[in-house]
Structures are given as C-alpha cells and as structure tokens.
Design an enzyme around this catalytic site. Structure first.
Site, PDB file in Angstrom:
ATOM      1  N   ARG A  41       4.642  -4.056  -9.165  1.00  0.00           N
ATOM      2  CA  ARG A  41       5.779  -4.975  -9.107  1.00  0.00           C
ATOM      3  C   ARG A  41       5.372  -6.387  -9.500  1.00  0.00           C
ATOM      4  NH1 ARG A  41       7.983  -2.900  -3.418  1.00  0.00           N
ATOM      5  NH2 ARG A  41       5.805  -3.326  -3.025  1.00  0.00           N
TER       6      ARG A  41
ATOM      7  N   GLY B  28      -6.985   6.346   3.336  1.00  0.00           N
ATOM      8  CA  GLY B  28      -7.832   5.191   3.039  1.00  0.00           C
ATOM      9  C   GLY B  28      -8.147   5.127   1.558  1.00  0.00           C
TER      10      GLY B  28
ATOM     11  N   LYS C 191       2.881  12.506  -1.244  1.00  0.00           N
ATOM     12  CA  LYS C 191       3.288  13.716  -0.513  1.00  0.00           C
ATOM     13  C   LYS C 191       4.801  13.836  -0.403  1.00  0.00           C
ATOM     14  CE  LYS C 191       1.648  10.501   2.597  1.00  0.00           C
ATOM     15  NZ  LYS C 191       0.374   9.847   2.826  1.00  0.00           N
TER      16      LYS C 191
ATOM     17  N   ILE D  98      -9.980  15.351   1.450  1.00  0.00           N
ATOM     18  CA  ILE D  98     -10.453  16.734   1.637  1.00  0.00           C
ATOM     19  C   ILE D  98      -9.825  17.620   0.555  1.00  0.00           C
ATOM     20  CG2 ILE D  98     -10.743  18.594   3.294  1.00  0.00           C
ATOM     21  CD1 ILE D  98      -9.738  16.709   5.481  1.00  0.00           C
TER      22      ILE D  98
ATOM     23  N   GLY E  35      -5.797  13.629   2.186  1.00  0.00           N
ATOM     24  CA  GLY E  35      -6.552  12.598   1.460  1.00  0.00           C
ATOM     25  C   GLY E  35      -7.769  13.102   0.729  1.00  0.00           C
TER      26      GLY E  35
ATOM     27  N   GLU F 293       0.929   1.711  10.497  1.00  0.00           N
ATOM     28  CA  GLU F 293       1.824   0.815   9.755  1.00  0.00           C
ATOM     29  C   GLU F 293       2.609  -0.062  10.732  1.00  0.00           C
ATOM     30  OE1 GLU F 293       2.258   0.918   6.415  1.00  0.00           O
ATOM     31  OE2 GLU F 293       0.968   2.646   6.039  1.00  0.00           O
TER      32      GLU F 293
ATOM     33  N   LYS G  67       3.274  17.241   4.395  1.00  0.00           N
ATOM     34  CA  LYS G  67       2.020  17.912   4.019  1.00  0.00           C
ATOM     35  C   LYS G  67       2.088  19.398   4.366  1.00  0.00           C
ATOM     36  CE  LYS G  67      -0.374  13.551   4.710  1.00  0.00           C
ATOM     37  NZ  LYS G  67      -1.066  12.717   5.714  1.00  0.00           N
TER      38      LYS G  67
ATOM     39  N   THR H  59      -3.327   0.096  -2.326  1.00  0.00           N
ATOM     40  CA  THR H  59      -4.556   0.624  -1.716  1.00  0.00           C
ATOM     41  C   THR H  59      -5.211   1.678  -2.615  1.00  0.00           C
ATOM     42  OG1 THR H  59      -3.572   0.245   0.443  1.00  0.00           O
ATOM     43  CG2 THR H  59      -5.455   1.729   0.375  1.00  0.00           C
ATOM     44  N   VAL H  60      -4.445   2.682  -3.002  1.00  0.00           N
ATOM     45  CA  VAL H  60      -5.047   3.811  -3.733  1.00  0.00           C
ATOM     46  C   VAL H  60      -5.274   3.452  -5.208  1.00  0.00           C
ATOM     47  CG1 VAL H  60      -4.885   6.271  -4.237  1.00  0.00           C
ATOM     48  CG2 VAL H  60      -3.862   5.381  -2.135  1.00  0.00           C
TER      49      VAL H  60
HETATM   50  N1  NAP Z   1      -3.053   4.634   1.465  1.00  0.00           N
HETATM   51  C1  NAP Z   1      -3.494   5.840   1.781  1.00  0.00           C
HETATM   52  O1  NAP Z   1      -4.453   5.979   2.547  1.00  0.00           O
HETATM   53  C2  NAP Z   1      -2.880   7.065   1.161  1.00  0.00           C
HETATM   54  C3  NAP Z   1      -3.414   8.343   1.500  1.00  0.00           C
HETATM   55  C4  NAP Z   1      -2.859   9.475   0.895  1.00  0.00           C
HETATM   56  C5  NAP Z   1      -1.794   9.342   0.038  1.00  0.00           C
HETATM   57  N2  NAP Z   1      -1.288   8.091  -0.231  1.00  0.00           N
HETATM   58  C6  NAP Z   1      -0.147   8.012  -1.133  1.00  0.00           C
HETATM   59  O2  NAP Z   1      -0.530   7.230  -2.274  1.00  0.00           O
HETATM   60  C7  NAP Z   1       0.593   6.518  -2.771  1.00  0.00           C
HETATM   61  C8  NAP Z   1       0.252   5.038  -2.833  1.00  0.00           C
HETATM   62  O3  NAP Z   1      -0.087   4.582  -1.553  1.00  0.00           O
HETATM   63  P1  NAP Z   1      -0.727   3.121  -1.313  1.00  0.00           P
HETATM   64  O4  NAP Z   1      -1.182   3.126   0.110  1.00  0.00           O
HETATM   65  O5  NAP Z   1      -1.668   2.798  -2.383  1.00  0.00           O
HETATM   66  O6  NAP Z   1       0.580   2.222  -1.430  1.00  0.00           O
HETATM   67  P2  NAP Z   1       0.664   0.614  -1.525  1.00  0.00           P
HETATM   68  O7  NAP Z   1      -0.631   0.001  -1.133  1.00  0.00           O
HETATM   69  O8  NAP Z   1       1.898   0.215  -0.824  1.00  0.00           O
HETATM   70  O9  NAP Z   1       0.846   0.375  -3.099  1.00  0.00           O
HETATM   71  C9  NAP Z   1       2.023   0.712  -3.761  1.00  0.00           C
HETATM   72  C10 NAP Z   1       1.960   0.129  -5.150  1.00  0.00           C
HETATM   73  O10 NAP Z   1       3.143   0.522  -5.833  1.00  0.00           O
HETATM   74  C11 NAP Z   1       3.672  -0.636  -6.488  1.00  0.00           C
HETATM   75  N3  NAP Z   1       5.112  -0.480  -6.602  1.00  0.00           N
HETATM   76  C12 NAP Z   1       6.016  -0.384  -5.621  1.00  0.00           C
HETATM   77  N4  NAP Z   1       7.255  -0.276  -6.129  1.00  0.00           N
HETATM   78  C13 NAP Z   1       7.113  -0.316  -7.469  1.00  0.00           C
HETATM   79  C14 NAP Z   1       8.022  -0.289  -8.547  1.00  0.00           C
HETATM   80  N5  NAP Z   1       9.338  -0.159  -8.351  1.00  0.00           N
HETATM   81  N6  NAP Z   1       7.510  -0.356  -9.794  1.00  0.00           N
HETATM   82  C15 NAP Z   1       6.187  -0.478 -10.014  1.00  0.00           C
HETATM   83  N7  NAP Z   1       5.286  -0.528  -9.021  1.00  0.00           N
HETATM   84  C16 NAP Z   1       5.749  -0.449  -7.766  1.00  0.00           C
HETATM   85  C17 NAP Z   1       3.277  -1.805  -5.643  1.00  0.00           C
HETATM   86  O11 NAP Z   1       3.295  -2.962  -6.450  1.00  0.00           O
HETATM   87  P3  NAP Z   1       2.879  -4.442  -5.905  1.00  0.00           P
HETATM   88  O12 NAP Z   1       1.416  -4.289  -5.503  1.00  0.00           O
HETATM   89  O13 NAP Z   1       3.043  -5.324  -7.058  1.00  0.00           O
HETATM   90  O14 NAP Z   1       3.771  -4.710  -4.757  1.00  0.00           O
HETATM   91  C18 NAP Z   1       1.884  -1.396  -5.190  1.00  0.00           C
HETATM   92  O15 NAP Z   1       0.931  -1.795  -6.133  1.00  0.00           O
HETATM   93  C19 NAP Z   1       1.755   6.858  -1.818  1.00  0.00           C
HETATM   94  O16 NAP Z   1       2.487   7.935  -2.331  1.00  0.00           O
HETATM   95  C20 NAP Z   1       1.041   7.288  -0.549  1.00  0.00           C
HETATM   96  O17 NAP Z   1       1.810   8.179   0.238  1.00  0.00           O
HETATM   97  C21 NAP Z   1      -1.805   6.961   0.305  1.00  0.00           C
END
Ligand code: NAP
Length: 429
Positions: free
Chosen positions: A46, A304, A107, A138, A136, A192, A207, A14-15
């Site tokens: 991955r 998001g 976080k 802010i 996020g 989730e 946080k 997502t991010v």
């Molecule tokens: N989503 C939000 O709204 C949000 C808000 C604030 C903070 N965050 C933080 O931002 C970070 C990412 O969140 P996200 O929502 O983007 O997560 P996500 O959509 O689950 O994406 C995670 C990514 O990490 C990759 N990954 C997982 N294990 C891996 C490994 N061993 N080696 C290499 N790549 C690996 C995955 O690869 P594949 O795609 O190939 O599976 C995927 O591309 C997290 O720390 C989360 O807490 C997210």
C-alpha cells in the site's frame, strides 16, 4: 546456469520482507538448489514510501497488486497481503488465469477459495502452492501431498494457532487467568491488538479446513465447521485437567468417521502421553494418522517472519525446479462438497465441571440427570471448597454424542444446586 527466474511479491509486511531477506541472503545457495538464479523483479504494497528495513529500490513498484499478474516478465507471483477476498483473491485469479505460478501464505484465501483456485490451476496447468498457510514453517502440506501419498488418512489433529498455545501454556504453568495472559501476549507481540480471530478458533478452523481438503479430497464449507475457542476457559479446568492426567490444548481436527468427515476446532483435554500434550508456547504441531505409516507428528514454529518465509521460499524453489504436484494432491475438478456431521453424529468422551451447593443429595441428583440422559459416567471427582463458594464436581463421561453432552449440560444448568454455567470439554482419545 539457466536464465534468471523472475518473481513478483504482493505484500511487504512481516512475511513479504522475510521472503526478500532469505532471497537476498541465500541467493547463491538457492540458485544452486533451484538450478537457476531467482530474482525479485516487482513488488506491491500500500505505502510506497514506508521504510521496510530491506532495500526495495531495485524492484519495480506496482500500486495495484493485480497489475503484477499482467506483467509478461514475471514467472511467479507471491501473494502475502492476506484476507480471503479483495486484492488477494483478485491477484490469485488473475495470476492463475494467465497460467502463471502462484504462491501464497494466505490460509483464509485457501480455506474459502482453495478448491476453486485448485480447479483453475489444474485447468491452466499453473502451479499453486501454499505451504506457509498451515503451521507456518512446518512442511505439513508437503507431507500430506507427497510423503504420505501412499496412505489413506484417517485422522489429523493439530495445535494450529501459536497465540492460543502460548496463552494456554502460560495459564497452566503460571496459573494465571486468560485475560491476564492475553494482555501480556498482546504486549509481547504474540497476540494481535484484535485477537478475536485467533482466540475464538477461526484461524485454526481455516487451517483444519485446508488439511481436510488435502487429506480427504472433499471440500468442507468453512462456516459450517463447529468452532470453539479458548476465551471461556477457566484456570480451574486447567488444574483439574492436570489432576486427571491431561493438558488442555486448542485442537483443529479433521477425522474420517463412519458417518462422514468431521472438521472442527475446540479446546480438548489431551492425555499427558499424547504427542501433542508437551507442545509448549507458540509452537505448532500436527499429528497425522495414515493406514500404512501409522501416526506421524510434525512440530515447529507455526508463524513469524523467518518460519513463514522459509515455507514460502521452499514453495518457490520447488516451482523453479519444475517439481510441482496438484494443489490439492489430486485433480480438483470433481471434488465433492463435504457434508458436515451434525451433533448427533459427533462422538467423544467429555469432561463436565460443575460448581454446586455443598448439600446432601446433590451428587445423586446430578448422577440421576446424567443417567436419565443416557450419558454414562466414567469418573467423578469432588475436591475441597471453591473460592467462589460451593464445591466443584468434575465428571468424565464414556463416549457419547455432542448433542447428548450439550443437552445434559443445559439440563444441569437449570438445577437449583448448580451455581454457575457448567464447563464442557472434549477428551481426546
Ligand atoms: N505473520 C505471520 O506469522 C504469518 C504466518 C503464516 C501465514 N501468514 C499469512 O501471510 C500473509 C501476510 O501476513 P503478514 O503478517 O506478512 O501481513 P502484514 O505484515 O500485515 O503485511 C501485509 C502486507 O500487505 C500489504 N497490503 C495490504 N493491503 C494491500 C493492498 N490492497 N494492496 C497492496 N498491498 C496491500 C501491506 O502493505 P503496507 O505495508 O504498505 O501497509 C503489507 O505490506 C497473510 O495471509 C497471513 O495470514 C502470516
């Protein structure tokens, strides 16, 4: 214009995709703001073959995210994998040990290892930035580290989890049960498939811990912070909250008290005129109280793709400009461990809701028990009959300790006239 600034991105979910999208869409604008072009050079995730909706064919691919830290052609690495340990931590350490700039939205990583990573970043003179890890989109980390740097901070309180705030808003406005709203939030993608981490308060706790480190320059142990989520909330309590002039919000709190620093997460009754009371749906908000500035409030989208990527790109631009500040707002090598307050040191006014037998003498029995426990009643309310049988009795207390409130509720629960376990909520001043 100076040479291109090269970045690597680990994590293309997502991010990660959001960051690539902003860098692609605003390339010229960002180059002007940063003083040089910013380009993605290498990425890691991955599954190399997954269609991510953005073209990554021009970037080098690394199966192992830590390999990004070994490349000499990268100036900065962005970690968007997630998790407090594993590849995220290994990448952070390798990157900072190599003196390379590191940006993360993680976080959990910052709550558990932020203090150690900040020491490493200071030692290696490597920028470490994590604006997206709290609230996020802010810019609240920046507010604490920079805009409010002239203040002694006394209190931070925030709605730090959009999923919980969405559920609480729907429970209140549509008068629906927790389980019903949670199922809908999952269907809509707000929650989730396994929502435990959000609804049991752990995400908010991470946080709150990060905010406490920044505000109070001490390191809380994540797992000792008292954390209560929203799973047990009953719509009856939301109705009574409204009647008494409150909304129920899940708050992450970091507060300086006479006995030390309190870091906790709990659902709280927030007065309707409080800055956080009107924050609806998945919106986040953080209230920060400083001695010089007074109360400041920051509101906006806490998660998001766009909002989180916005914060990550803001960090990247800061670093490219050479505008960096110490990761924890001051040198991190001598930060003391934060001693958690015990229940007898944590004070609040409380709301206690009982379902009792509709019998003569019950109110007196309850009042006597509170009096014996030295818990002073501020208000008492009894309304109609409960659909489940008996009547509801609502008590608000004057300030007392968590320990006394918990003891009194345990004692009330043992009375024959109490028909279900009492509800106990803190009342926010
Ligand atoms: N989503 C939000 O709204 C949000 C808000 C604030 C903070 N965050 C933080 O931002 C970070 C990412 O969140 P996200 O929502 O983007 O997560 P996500 O959509 O689950 O994406 C995670 C990514 O990490 C990759 N990954 C997982 N294990 C891996 C490994 N061993 N080696 C290499 N790549 C690996 C995955 O690869 P594949 O795609 O190939 O599976 C995927 O591309 C997290 O720390 C989360 O807490 C997210």
């Amino acid at each position: 214009m100076a040479d291109t600034y090269n970045i690597g991105i680990a994590g293309l979910g997502t991010v990660g995709v959001g960051v690539i999208d902003i860098l692609n869409r605003h390339g010229d604008l960002l180059a002007k703001r940063a003083g040089r072009p910013v380009a993605v050079r290498a990425v890691s995730a991955r599954d190399r073959h997954r269609d991510r909706g953005v073209d990554i064919s021009g970037y080098d691919w690394c199966d192992d995210p830590v390999a990004l830290a070994r490349r000499d052609d990268l100036d900065l690495i962005v970690e968007l994998i997630g998790g407090s340990d594993g590849p995220a931590l290994a990448l952070a350490q390798a990157c900072l040990e190599g003196g390379r700039a590191f940006v993360t939205a993680n976080k959990a990583l910052m709550a558990y290892h932020g203090a150690d990573l900040a020491v490493l970043a200071d030692r290696m003179d490597a920028p470490l930035a994590y604006e997206a890890a709290v609230a996020g989109g802010i810019p609240v980390i920046k507010a604490l580290k920079e805009g409010l740097a002239g203040n002694e901070i006394s209190h931070i309180s925030g709605i730090l989890n959009g999923t919980c705030n969405y559920i609480l808003t729907k429970m209140e406005e549509d008068r629906r049960d927790f389980g019903d709203v949670l199922a809908e939030a999952q269907q809509l993608g707000y929650a989730e498939a396994d929502p435990t981490f959000d609804i049991d308060g752990h995400d908010s706790a991470h946080k709150a811990v990060i905010l406490a480190m920044l505000a109070f320059h001490a390191v809380p142990a994540v797992d000792t912070a008292p954390v209560v989520g929203i799973r047990a909330l009953d719509t009856v309590d939301i109705d009574y909250a409204r009647e008494l002039g409150y909304k129920i919000k899940l708050l992450g709190t970091a507060r300086r008290t006479e006995d030390g620093i309190e870091v906790c997460v709990h659902p709280a009754m927030v007065p309707l005129d409080h800055a956080l009371a009107g924050v609806r749906d998945a919106t986040n908000a953080v209230m920060i109280q400083g001695d010089a500035v007074g109360e400041t409030v920051y509101i906006g989208p806490g998660a998001g793709r766009g909002p989180t990527a916005s914060a990550v790109v803001g960090d990247i631009i800061d670093i490219v400009r050479g505008h960096t500040s110490p990761a924890l707002g001051r040198a991190a090598h001598d930060l003391p461990a934060m001693v958690p307050l015990d229940d007898a040191q944590r004070f609040a006014n409380f709301y206690i809701r009982l379902r009792v037998n509709d019998a003569v003498g019950v109110v007196a029995e309850v009042a006597q028990l509170l009096s014996d426990a030295d818990v002073s009643i501020d208000g008492l309310l009894q309304r109609g009959r409960a659909a489940k049988g008996g009547v509801y009795l609502v008590i608000t207390t004057h300030a007392t300790t968590e320990a006394r409130a918990a003891d009194v509720v345990a004692a009330l629960d043992k009375l024959d006239n109490i028909l279900e376990p009492p509800a106990l909520l803190r009342i926010e001043a």
